[in-house]
Scaffold this active site. Structure first.
Site, PDB file in Angstrom:
ATOM      1  N   GLY A  44       0.836  -1.200   0.000  1.00 56.80           N
ATOM      2  CA  GLY A  44       0.000   0.000   0.000  1.00 56.80           C
ATOM      3  C   GLY A  44       0.864   1.240   0.000  1.00 56.80           C
ATOM      4  N   ALA A  45       2.015   1.164  -0.675  1.00 53.99           N
ATOM      5  CA  ALA A  45       3.018   2.229  -0.623  1.00 53.99           C
ATOM      6  C   ALA A  45       2.590   3.499  -1.331  1.00 53.99           C
ATOM      7  CB  ALA A  45       4.330   1.722  -1.231  1.00 53.99           C
ATOM      8  N   ALA A  50       0.621   6.206   3.582  1.00 56.84           N
ATOM      9  CA  ALA A  50       2.042   6.095   3.251  1.00 56.84           C
ATOM     10  C   ALA A  50       2.608   7.457   2.858  1.00 56.84           C
ATOM     11  CB  ALA A  50       2.233   5.087   2.121  1.00 56.84           C
ATOM     12  N   LYS A 190      -5.241  -0.154  12.315  1.00 58.81           N
ATOM     13  CA  LYS A 190      -6.628  -0.296  12.728  1.00 58.81           C
ATOM     14  C   LYS A 190      -7.544   0.055  11.553  1.00 58.81           C
ATOM     15  CE  LYS A 190      -7.899   4.260  14.547  1.00 58.81           C
ATOM     16  NZ  LYS A 190      -9.096   4.485  13.781  1.00 58.81           N
ATOM     17  N   HIS A 220      -1.705   4.534  16.378  1.00 59.14           N
ATOM     18  CA  HIS A 220      -0.707   5.594  16.249  1.00 59.14           C
ATOM     19  C   HIS A 220      -0.696   6.536  17.451  1.00 59.14           C
ATOM     20  CE1 HIS A 220      -4.121   7.997  14.677  1.00 59.14           C
ATOM     21  NE2 HIS A 220      -3.418   9.042  15.070  1.00 59.14           N
ATOM     22  N   HIS A 283      -7.969   4.304  20.533  1.00 51.85           N
ATOM     23  CA  HIS A 283      -7.103   5.360  21.071  1.00 51.85           C
ATOM     24  C   HIS A 283      -7.440   5.707  22.515  1.00 51.85           C
ATOM     25  CE1 HIS A 283      -6.029   5.713  16.966  1.00 51.85           C
ATOM     26  NE2 HIS A 283      -6.840   6.666  16.609  1.00 51.85           N
TER      27      HIS A 283
END
Length: 805
Positions: A44-45, A50, A190, A220, A283
């Site tokens: 998925g770059a 990304a 997620k 994150h 989160h």
């Protein structure tokens, strides 16, 4: 790569590659230590995540870790063609790689050039089995002389539905043979499921291909500077705060994540999750755990950290629909219709406020209030611990250096007034002794969290790394404590899944940035509700009616079978009955110091029990006894048990002593409802000891079965003729897996001061119509045998059940 040599310029901290042109260079490299290669595959770059974060994170990892001993190689992949994909990667690398302001521009340019030219490999399409086979073979072939592949990292920046297939292909085609074995890690973004069942299924499917130690689930927020320092602050200042970090001193904990932006362009994704699944289950629950979990012996003990986190999550009290409120910004459905081409509206919440309680000694009674939403007044995220104002000054005139009475610790994660992560402590709280690095706040004139900035000892962290940079480095260094483990993931879903189920039919309150006051809420005990009514002044967005006293337009009161009838919507009927019980309880406790309430099982009273659990502080629970009208002959912890139902919906949420609720004796020495145990006789004797000579219950709540039964008194059963017992064994005449029952008899029920019969919904419509005739008999319809000797009988039937009457 085979004709290159890496040089590390220590004076400039920059990598330089030169051509290897002679044998001497090759012999020199062989005499040196082997160089470790970490191959990273970014799947998925070319995607947005990304572009915005991941490539910068890999660039930072390259700068930090590439030297004469270690090399990082990044292989960009996606599903699109090689030509298109390579062009996108080239454009992304030109735009996305940044250096901090403090770093020299030439130094930065040199490192970016080396990273792009040498560390980033050619783009690969990754779509079929053969694509995986080819890529993993190429990564092996790229290992030069004097190098060894130390490990493989597969970063899956793709939708979760692709995780299982990708994991299977990586496991099948990319694990190295035993003689070339290197570690392998898979990184997942997620969401990790949308409820408990889907999270369990995802965990199960991934476990077929990867061990838990190889799986890195990224949240994150756990990489944000302000979050990383929560546990560090607690650990470093444990001696200063250990006696304050508990319910004796803390009034509440606020965890807030607000955003200004809306969901335009993202509703196709957002509508599957909503605000609770999007940020609260992950989160914000992680933030709660960092504040509330017990401290490990060492911050490096990742196993202890994970165990303490899981233990804390398991101690969270079960939530229900009274635990929170939801809202939706007014333009959400406009965006939803435009993007999804659908006519029907969506009830997906974009705002939620939730109150969570933890059932342990440290946090008993302390609300953890979570607030998050889209299109609000500011972009901010913080954790705020508010302490009780329980310090009394003996000396008159004694005051603090400032005039703010709020004592608080705030972990600022992001914001507009305080733009950098920081720590704020009220000046009358202990100053951190061993917590660094930080610098003092610059602007002392601002108002922060209800106080002037100069009333705080406020600190700003000197260094603030991007969250993904922190987490990518943590994957590389195997720092598992910064990631979501399977156990705490599933424990978190257990906390949230039932609450989410209760909201499925709730209509969120509408708001916009000009009317945010409609989202103001209050928490009362364990209940949380909006503080302002809707425009009609009667009920809020959660259908909770604010009137505490019945009025003429609040419900319709009439007669049913020559007894009082209360009807209206389901919410109105339940609210009226709850207020009736509260009124009786207060009167009885005032008159004789005790209130005896008898409750039945079944589906009809569930909403009543939820309401009683949270509707009024004034309910005299400490002076009340709760009895059980009937019980199935099953263990009390069975899902079939009435006790289990009433305990989970009511008793565990209220301050009643366990000595004051009285489960029926269905399981004694001989087994379940064994007649020789005389369980019914023992329960009758227990009633007699508390009710004394008159055997009179103060208030009884009964349901109406679709066959006309009430309690466990079923049609054509001998228990209907019982005149000499107050409690007896009976059997269900329905098609039920549990026929054997224990029940109060009509003789005892008719002695009560007040009896309420509850019938709700369309499934009760036929039986309500049938028994509306006074001519029906008790043998065929046991509920008609209710005729209190000196008390009152009231029927509580909603409009739907009464429709044909």
């Amino acid at each position: 790569m085979h004709n290159k040599k890496i040089e590390f310029d220590l004076s400039r901290n920059v990598l330089r590659y030169t051509n290897c042109r002679n044998v001497g260079d090759g012999q020199q490299s062989q005499s040196q230590s082997q160089r470790n290669v970490t191959n990273i595959v970014l799947i998925g770059a070319t995607g947005d995540l990304a572009k915005r974060y991941l490539w910068q994170g890999f660039f930072s990892l390259f700068i930090q870790e590439t030297n004469e001993r270690n090399i990082v190689k990044v292989y960009p992949t996606a599903r699109e063609s090689v030509e298109s994909g390579q062009k996108k990667i080239d454009d992304i690398l030109k735009e996305s790689l940044k250096c901090s302001e403090s770093e020299h521009s030439n130094w930065c340019a040199d490192n970016k050039r080396v990273f792009v030219d040498q560390s980033v490999k050619e783009y690969h399409r990754l779509k079929t089995d053969q694509d995986f086979i080819s890529l993993c073979q190429i990564m092996g072939d790229d290992i030069a002389a004097g190098e060894r592949e130390e490990g493989l990292i597969f970063y899956l920046s793709v939708p979760p539905f692709a995780y299982t297939q990708l994991a299977q292909r990586i496991d099948s085609f990319c694990r190295r043979p035993e003689d070339k074995r290197s570690w392998i890690r898979i990184v997942l973004e997620k969401p990790f499921g949308s409820d408990l069942a889907s999270a369990q299924e995802l965990a199960r499917s991934l476990s077929n291909y990867f061990e838990e130690k190889e799986i890195y689930r990224i949240d994150h927020y756990l990489g944000k500077t302000g979050v990383v320092h929560i546990l560090e602050f607690r650990y470093s200042n444990h001696n200063l705060y250990k006696d304050l970090w508990n319910s004796d001193h803390i009034e509440r904990v606020e965890i807030v994540l607000k955003e200004k932006n809306d969901c335009e362009g993202r509703t196709s994704f957002y509508d599957h999750y909503g605000v609770i699944r999007d940020v609260m289950q992950n989160h914000m629950t992680e933030l709660l755990a960092l504040v509330a979990m017990e401290l490990p012996d060492s911050l490096n003990d990742r196993i202890s950290i994970m165990q303490n986190k899981v233990r804390l999550l398991k101690e969270i009290k079960a939530m229900d629909r009274w635990s929170g409120v939801i809202g939706q910004y007014k333009d959400y459905n406009l965006h939803y219709h435009q993007e999804n081409k659908k006519d029907e509206d969506s009830n997906t919440p974009t705002f939620a406020a939730v109150s969570i309680f933890i059932n342990n000694a440290r946090w008993n009674g302390v609300p953890f209030i979570l607030v998050s939403g889209k299109q609000l007044d500011e972009r901010t995220a913080y954790v705020r611990i508010v302490f009780k104002n329980n310090v009394h000054n003996v000396q008159s005139g004694t005051s603090h250096d400032n005039n703010c009475d709020i004592r608080q610790v705030v972990f600022n994660i992001q914001g507009e007034k305080l733009t950098k992560p920081g720590l704020l402590l009220s000046s009358n709280l202990p100053n951190p002794k061993s917590f660094h690095p930080f610098t003092s706040i610059e602007n002392k004139k601002d108002q922060l969290f209800g106080c002037s900035a100069d009333s705080f000892n406020a600190f700003i962290f000197k260094k603030s790394a991007d969250a993904y940079t922190t987490l990518i480095s943590a994957v590389y260094h195997e720092q598992k404590n910064l990631f979501v483990g399977m156990e705490d993931l599933l424990s978190s879903w257990k906390v949230w899944s039932y609450f989410l189920d209760t909201l499925k039919r709730e209509v969120p309150r509408q708001y916009d940035q000009k009317s945010l006051d409609v989202l103001n809420f209050v928490n009362s005990g364990e209940r949380l509700e909006f503080s302002l009514n809707n425009d009609d002044g009667s009920c809020d967005a959660n259908k909770i009616c604010k009137s505490t006293e019945p009025s003429a337009n609040y419900y319709k009161q009439d007669k049913f079978r020559n007894s009082d009838l209360v009807t209206g919507t389901k919410s109105q009927v339940i609210e009226t009955l709850a207020n009736k019980i509260i009124g009786h309880a207060l009167r009885e406790v005032s008159a004789k110091g005790v209130f005896h309430l008898a409750l039945s099982g079944g589906t009809s009273p569930v909403m009543l029990y939820e309401t009683l659990a949270f509707i009024a502080k004034e309910f005299p629970w400490h002076h009340s006894h709760v009895w059980f009208v009937d019980e199935r002959c099953v263990p009390l912890n069975s899902q079939e048990s009435n006790f289990d139902l009433i305990y989970k919906k009511l008793l565990q949420h209220v301050p009643i002593s366990p000595l004051n609720f009285h489960p029926m004796h269905v399981m004694l020495k001989g087994g379940l409802c064994e007649p020789r145990d005389e369980g019914a006789e023992h329960y009758e004797a227990e009633l007699g000891r508390f009710l004394l000579s008159d055997n009179q219950l103060d208030f009884v709540v009964l349901g109406l079965g679709s066959d006309g039964h009430t309690a466990s008194l079923f049609p054509h059963q001998s228990a209907l003729n019982e005149k000499n017992k107050f409690v007896t064994l009976s059997e269900s005449s329905q098609d039920s897996g549990v026929k054997e029952r224990m029940t109060m008899t009509l003789d005892l029920l008719n002695k009560a001061k007040s009896v309420a019969v509850l019938a709700l919904g369309g499934l009760k419509r036929d039986i309500v119509k049938t028994i509306s005739s006074v001519e029906v008999d008790v043998w065929n319809y046991p509920v008609t045998g209710l005729n209190p000797e000196n008390g009152e009988l009231t029927w509580y039937i909603d409009n739907v059940a009464l429709e044909s009457h």
